[in-house]
Design an enzyme around this catalytic site. Structure first.
Site: not given
Ligand code: NAD
Length: 270
Positions: A158, A162
Site C-alpha cells: 500500500h 497507510k
C-alpha cells in the site's frame, strides 16, 4: 415514473461518494435521484454534477434524508457511523434498499443495522471490490486443495500513508485460508520476521508488508509447494473498484426481500 433504478448517494461529497456518483452516471439503467450531505455543509444546494466535474445533473445536494429517500429506490452510503444511523432513522417503511460500506460501527450501531434489516433489504460489506471478494473465494478453494502440500504467504503493498499493517484485506485473506483449512489465524499467523528466526513453523500463515509511494492496494496469496507455486493476486488501481461493486450491489438489492446480505450473496457465492 422513471424506469431506471433511482440511486441516492448519501455523503455525496466524500471521496467514495464522488466515486459512486461517477459510477452511477456511467451505468446504463441507473440514474442519480438524490445526493445528500449533512446539515451545515457548504455544498448544500449545489448541483451534484459539480462534485465530479460534469455538467449540471439537475440533482441538488440536500440535507433532508427522508426527502432524498422518497424519490429513490436504493441508497448508497459511504459516510461515518453517524451518517449511517441517520439513514436508519429514515429508512423503515420506505421500501428503499440500502448499500452501506461505512466502517467503524460500534456494536450498538451494528445491532441497530441488523434490527433494521428485518424490514429493509441491506447489503453491508467492509470491502465492496468485486475482485477482492472473488480473490477471497479463490483463496478458500486453493487453500482447501493445496492444504497438505503448500506453505501460505500473504504479501500486501500500500501507499506510504497507510498506518496499519497487515491491511484488513490481507487479514481477511488469512482468515479465508485459516477457515478453509481448520486453522486458527491467531495461532498460525506469522506477522513479522527479523534475525535468526529458525525454520518456518509448520502450517504457518505468513504475512509480508510493503509500504511505498502511491500504491493503491495490492494483495497476493502465495501457495508454495514442492516444484510449483500458485499465486492469487489482486491489484487495485483506483477507488472506482469499490464504487463499481456498490453499484452492482444496488442493482442486485432492488430485487431482494428484507434481510442483511453481503457481497458473497451479491456475487452468487452463497
Ligand atoms: P470521506 O471523509 O472522504 O467522506 C465522508 C463523507 O461522509 C463526507 O462527504 C461527509 O460529509 C459525509 N458524512 C459524514 N458524516 C455524515 C453524516 N452524519 N450524515 C451524512 N453524511 C455524513 O471518506 P471516504 O474515504 O469516502 O470513506 C467513507 C467511508 O467509507 C469510511 O467509513 C471508509 O472506511 C469507508 N470505505 C469503505 C469501503 C468499502 O469497500 N466498504 C471502501 C472505501 C471506503
Amino acid at each position: 415514473m422513471s424506469s431506471k433504478l433511482r440511486i441516492c448517494v448519501h455523503g455525496a461529497a466524500g471521496r467514495m461518494g464522488r466515486a459512486v456518483i461517477a459510477a452511477v452516471m456511467e451505468s446504463p439503467g441507473l440514474e442519480l435521484s438524490a445526493a445528500t450531505e449533512p446539515a451545515g455543509s457548504s455544498l448544500l444546494g449545489a448541483d451534484a454534477g459539480e462534485l465530479v466535474h460534469l455538467p449540471p445533473l439537475g440533482v441538488r445536494i440536500e440535507a433532508d434524508v427522508a426527502a432524498a429517500l422518497a424519490k429513490s429506490d436504493v441508497v448508497i452510503d459511504f459516510t461515518r457511523p453517524a451518517g449511517t444511523m441517520a439513514l436508519l432513522d429514515a429508512l423503515p417503511g420506505t421500501g428503499v434498499g440500502l448499500i452501506t460500506g461505512t466502517t467503524g460501527l460500534t456494536r450498538t450501531e451494528q445491532d441497530r443495522l441488523v434490527a433494521c434489516a428485518q424490514h429493509a433489504a441491506i447489503v453491508q460489506a467492509a470491502n465492496f471490490s468485486i475482485g477482492v471478494n472473488l480473490c477471497i473465494k479463490l483463496t478458500e478453494m486453493a487453500a482447501r486443495i493445496m492444504d497438505a502440500d503448500a506453505d501460505v504467504e500473504i504479501i500486501e503493498a500500500h501507499h506510504k500513508h497507510k498506518v496499519d499493517a497487515p491491511s484488513g484485506t490481507a487479514l481477511r485473506l488469512g482468515e479465508a485460508v485459516a477457515q478453509a483449512t481448520g486453522r486458527s489465524l491467531e495461532q498460525h499467523a506469522v506477522r513479522s520476521r527479523d534475525g535468526n528466526i529458525g525454520p518456518r513453523p509448520e502450517r504457518a500463515i505468513g504475512f509480508a508488508t510493503i509500504r511505498a509511494g502511491d500504491i493503491v492496494g495490492e494483495h497476493t496469496v502465495l501457495f508454495a509447494a514442492e516444484g510449483e507455486r500458485v499465486e492469487i493476486t489482486h491489484r487495485a488501481t483506483s477507488r472506482l473498484n469499490f464504487a463499481s461493486g456498490a453499484v452492482r450491489a444496488a442493482r442486485w438489492i432492488s430485487a431482494q426481500n428484507p434481510g442483511l446480505y453481503d457481497m458473497n450473496a451479491v456475487l452468487g457465492f452463497d
